[in-house]
Structure formats: C-alpha cells, structure tokens
Scaffold this motif. Structure first.
Motif, PDB file in Angstrom:
ATOM      1  N   ARG A  36     -84.848  48.785 -29.009  1.00  0.00           N
ATOM      2  CA  ARG A  36     -86.278  48.638 -29.284  1.00  0.00           C
ATOM      3  C   ARG A  36     -86.927  47.579 -28.397  1.00  0.00           C
ATOM      4  O   ARG A  36     -88.118  47.661 -28.109  1.00  0.00           O
ATOM      5  CB  ARG A  36     -86.497  48.271 -30.757  1.00  0.00           C
ATOM      6  N   VAL A  37     -86.160  46.594 -27.967  1.00  0.00           N
ATOM      7  CA  VAL A  37     -86.738  45.517 -27.159  1.00  0.00           C
ATOM      8  C   VAL A  37     -87.192  46.022 -25.794  1.00  0.00           C
ATOM      9  O   VAL A  37     -87.924  45.327 -25.077  1.00  0.00           O
ATOM     10  CB  VAL A  37     -85.751  44.337 -26.984  1.00  0.00           C
ATOM     11  N   LEU A  38     -86.780  47.231 -25.424  1.00  0.00           N
ATOM     12  CA  LEU A  38     -87.134  47.796 -24.119  1.00  0.00           C
ATOM     13  C   LEU A  38     -88.427  48.603 -24.150  1.00  0.00           C
ATOM     14  O   LEU A  38     -88.893  49.054 -23.100  1.00  0.00           O
ATOM     15  CB  LEU A  38     -85.999  48.712 -23.627  1.00  0.00           C
ATOM     16  N   ILE A  39     -89.028  48.789 -25.327  1.00  0.00           N
ATOM     17  CA  ILE A  39     -90.151  49.725 -25.468  1.00  0.00           C
ATOM     18  C   ILE A  39     -91.375  49.263 -24.699  1.00  0.00           C
ATOM     19  O   ILE A  39     -92.057  50.076 -24.054  1.00  0.00           O
ATOM     20  CB  ILE A  39     -90.479  49.922 -26.962  1.00  0.00           C
ATOM     21  N   HIS A  40     -91.690  47.978 -24.755  1.00  0.00           N
ATOM     22  CA  HIS A  40     -92.905  47.463 -24.114  1.00  0.00           C
ATOM     23  C   HIS A  40     -92.573  46.290 -23.196  1.00  0.00           C
ATOM     24  O   HIS A  40     -91.497  45.714 -23.271  1.00  0.00           O
ATOM     25  CB  HIS A  40     -93.917  46.997 -25.163  1.00  0.00           C
ATOM     26  N   GLY A  41     -93.534  45.921 -22.375  1.00  0.00           N
ATOM     27  CA  GLY A  41     -93.402  44.700 -21.584  1.00  0.00           C
ATOM     28  C   GLY A  41     -92.852  44.931 -20.192  1.00  0.00           C
ATOM     29  O   GLY A  41     -92.904  46.031 -19.639  1.00  0.00           O
ATOM     30  N   PHE A  42     -92.324  43.862 -19.609  1.00  0.00           N
ATOM     31  CA  PHE A  42     -91.845  43.906 -18.234  1.00  0.00           C
ATOM     32  C   PHE A  42     -90.658  44.841 -18.059  1.00  0.00           C
ATOM     33  O   PHE A  42     -90.367  45.269 -16.937  1.00  0.00           O
ATOM     34  CB  PHE A  42     -91.484  42.508 -17.745  1.00  0.00           C
ATOM     35  N   SER A  43     -89.956  45.157 -19.154  1.00  0.00           N
ATOM     36  CA  SER A  43     -88.829  46.084 -19.059  1.00  0.00           C
ATOM     37  C   SER A  43     -89.257  47.439 -18.505  1.00  0.00           C
ATOM     38  O   SER A  43     -88.437  48.185 -17.969  1.00  0.00           O
ATOM     39  CB  SER A  43     -88.180  46.270 -20.434  1.00  0.00           C
ATOM     40  N   LYS A  44     -90.556  47.757 -18.607  1.00  0.00           N
ATOM     41  CA  LYS A  44     -91.057  49.048 -18.126  1.00  0.00           C
ATOM     42  C   LYS A  44     -91.210  49.081 -16.610  1.00  0.00           C
ATOM     43  O   LYS A  44     -91.281  50.161 -16.017  1.00  0.00           O
ATOM     44  CB  LYS A  44     -92.425  49.353 -18.763  1.00  0.00           C
ATOM     45  N   ILE A  45     -91.295  47.920 -15.966  1.00  0.00           N
ATOM     46  CA  ILE A  45     -91.611  47.911 -14.535  1.00  0.00           C
ATOM     47  C   ILE A  45     -90.587  47.189 -13.661  1.00  0.00           C
ATOM     48  O   ILE A  45     -90.632  47.346 -12.442  1.00  0.00           O
ATOM     49  CB  ILE A  45     -93.002  47.286 -14.277  1.00  0.00           C
ATOM     50  N   VAL A  46     -89.686  46.400 -14.238  1.00  0.00           N
ATOM     51  CA  VAL A  46     -88.809  45.596 -13.384  1.00  0.00           C
ATOM     52  C   VAL A  46     -87.845  46.471 -12.597  1.00  0.00           C
ATOM     53  O   VAL A  46     -87.322  47.470 -13.087  1.00  0.00           O
ATOM     54  CB  VAL A  46     -88.007  44.539 -14.181  1.00  0.00           C
ATOM     55  N   ASN A  47     -87.649  46.081 -11.353  1.00  0.00           N
ATOM     56  CA  ASN A  47     -86.632  46.687 -10.508  1.00  0.00           C
ATOM     57  C   ASN A  47     -86.166  45.620  -9.520  1.00  0.00           C
ATOM     58  O   ASN A  47     -86.698  44.515  -9.473  1.00  0.00           O
ATOM     59  CB  ASN A  47     -87.168  47.927  -9.789  1.00  0.00           C
ATOM     60  N   ASP A  48     -85.163  45.966  -8.718  1.00  0.00           N
ATOM     61  CA  ASP A  48     -84.578  44.958  -7.830  1.00  0.00           C
ATOM     62  C   ASP A  48     -85.508  44.559  -6.690  1.00  0.00           C
ATOM     63  O   ASP A  48     -85.246  43.579  -5.986  1.00  0.00           O
ATOM     64  CB  ASP A  48     -83.246  45.471  -7.268  1.00  0.00           C
ATOM     65  N   LEU A  49     -86.599  45.290  -6.498  1.00  0.00           N
ATOM     66  CA  LEU A  49     -87.546  44.944  -5.435  1.00  0.00           C
ATOM     67  C   LEU A  49     -88.582  43.922  -5.907  1.00  0.00           C
ATOM     68  O   LEU A  49     -88.948  43.015  -5.169  1.00  0.00           O
ATOM     69  CB  LEU A  49     -88.260  46.202  -4.924  1.00  0.00           C
ATOM     70  N   ASN A  50     -89.078  44.078  -7.146  1.00  0.00           N
ATOM     71  CA  ASN A  50     -90.147  43.183  -7.617  1.00  0.00           C
ATOM     72  C   ASN A  50     -89.622  42.050  -8.486  1.00  0.00           C
ATOM     73  O   ASN A  50     -90.398  41.239  -8.982  1.00  0.00           O
ATOM     74  CB  ASN A  50     -91.226  43.972  -8.373  1.00  0.00           C
ATOM     75  N   PHE A  51     -88.329  42.000  -8.671  1.00  0.00           N
ATOM     76  CA  PHE A  51     -87.749  41.046  -9.616  1.00  0.00           C
ATOM     77  C   PHE A  51     -86.567  40.349  -8.965  1.00  0.00           C
ATOM     78  O   PHE A  51     -85.419  40.620  -9.283  1.00  0.00           O
ATOM     79  CB  PHE A  51     -87.323  41.792 -10.883  1.00  0.00           C
ATOM     80  N   ARG A  52     -86.872  39.453  -8.034  1.00  0.00           N
ATOM     81  CA  ARG A  52     -85.815  38.801  -7.263  1.00  0.00           C
ATOM     82  C   ARG A  52     -85.423  37.458  -7.873  1.00  0.00           C
ATOM     83  O   ARG A  52     -86.280  36.674  -8.257  1.00  0.00           O
ATOM     84  CB  ARG A  52     -86.277  38.576  -5.822  1.00  0.00           C
ATOM     85  N   ASP A  53     -84.134  37.227  -7.925  1.00  0.00           N
ATOM     86  CA  ASP A  53     -83.568  35.940  -8.346  1.00  0.00           C
ATOM     87  C   ASP A  53     -84.079  35.479  -9.708  1.00  0.00           C
ATOM     88  O   ASP A  53     -84.359  34.308  -9.920  1.00  0.00           O
ATOM     89  CB  ASP A  53     -83.826  34.858  -7.301  1.00  0.00           C
ATOM     90  N   CYS A  54     -84.214  36.432 -10.627  1.00  0.00           N
ATOM     91  CA  CYS A  54     -84.617  36.109 -11.997  1.00  0.00           C
ATOM     92  C   CYS A  54     -83.949  37.093 -12.940  1.00  0.00           C
ATOM     93  O   CYS A  54     -83.785  38.272 -12.600  1.00  0.00           O
ATOM     94  CB  CYS A  54     -86.135  36.195 -12.133  1.00  0.00           C
TER      95      CYS A  54
END
Length: 200
Positions: A36-54
């Motif tokens: 359920r924690v994946l339903i909303h928020g940044f989990s919908k858009i993060v990938n290895d290109l826009n989410f570096r070293d975090c």
C-alpha cells in the motif's frame, strides 16, 4: 515500522535518504498490506535516471494509529535507517501526503535540525510553532480539498513567510484532496535532492 526501500543501481558509500509518509488509506500491518505504501507519492515516478544517490524509504504506519502519534518512534526509525544505509546526515529529506502531510509538518517541527528539506502535501501543523522550520519547505494543497481544509497549509505558509526565506508553496485551484498527483513530480524531486542541511 515495516518499509519498502527503492535503492538506485548506483549509489555512493553515503547516499541521501528521502523518507515518504503515506496517507491514512495506506496504513497496515506489513506483510501483504505493505505494498500500500507504493500507491501514491514519489514511488510512482522514481527511476535510476531522476533519483541519483538517494534511497527512497517508505515506512508503513500501523493500521490502528497515525503518524503524528508516532513522532518519537519515527525519529528512532530514521536514525536506524541512517545507520543501516550509512546515509549522509546532511541529506535527509522528508515528505508526506494527507495523514503523512501532517506527519511531515509535526516531525520536522519536533526535530528541525534533522532534515535538509521537507515537502508536506495536503496536511497541516501548528502554525504558532512554524518559526522553528528553518530548512527549505515546499508545501502543497488543493484549494477544493474536502477532506483536509486548505486552510491548514495556508496558515502554515502565512507564518513561514515571516521567518523562512526558503519557502515554496503551490495551492492548486480546482484540485481536491488528491493534490499529491501534481505535487510529487520530477520537479519537486529534483528540488529536494538539490538541498543540503545547513550547518551552523
């Protein structure tokens, strides 16, 4: 708290951490309910290109509780995550939506020196205590929200305008409670990851 972590393929020895607090509808007791924690928020858009070293950390609040009741436990949990991932203490970020928006405001006010930046969405805090928030803040709310009155965010923003030069906010006209669909964007993500905790 049970949690899901998104870990990019390439991270340094001391990555940043982004803690995301979900809304009331995503509460649960781990196990099969944890997704359920994946339903909303940044989990919908993060990938290895826009989410570096975090690393994106998405804890789950127990079904019978709420984030504001777990402030001290959240601090202990975040300290554990910092140790577990050898995280950079100057790059700890906090965001949340609805119930998690309230949790974001309250947790940041309780521990204002912990976070490099916060992004509360459709939540609210204690405006009389807003001056303790010195870190960069980007707040969001839909002006037609029937669940959490936009006044909660408007009041916080009004106080922060007096004390925080690093304030951004978006009040969306014609948008209801689901303002997170616009708030948790690549632009917001990039802004958060560009911040670093101020050292006095």
């Amino acid at each position: 708290f049970p949690y899901i972590a998104y870990i990019p393929e390439n991270i340094s020895d001391h990555p940043a951490l982004l803690i995301q607090l979900h809304g009331a509808g995503e509460r649960g007791n781990g196990g099969e309910e944890l997704d359920r924690v994946l339903i909303h928020g940044f989990s919908k858009i993060v990938n290895d290109l826009n989410f570096r070293d975090c690393i994106l950390i998405m804890p789950q609040c127990p079904a019978d509780s709420f984030w504001v009741a777990k402030i001290e436990s959240l601090r202990t949990y975040i300290d554990e995550m910092i140790r577990e991932f050898s995280a950079d203490a100057d790059r700890i970020y906090l965001c949340g939506l609805s119930m998690g928006g309230f949790g974001t405001w309250y947790l940041a006010m309780a521990y204002p020196n912990l976070f490099a930046a916060i992004a509360p969405c459709c939540g609210g805090g204690m405006a009389w205590n807003a001056a303790v928030l010195k870190m960069p803040v980007w707040a969001f709310h839909g002006l037609e929200d029937p669940v959490v009155s936009p006044w909660h965010t408007i009041e916080m923003v009004g106080k922060l305008k007096e004390t925080n030069p690093n304030l951004k906010y978006d009040l969306y006209e014609g948008v209801g409670h689901n303002s997170w669909d616009r708030a948790f964007s690549e632009e917001t993500l990039g802004w958060m990851l560009s911040q670093k905790r101020a050292t006095e």
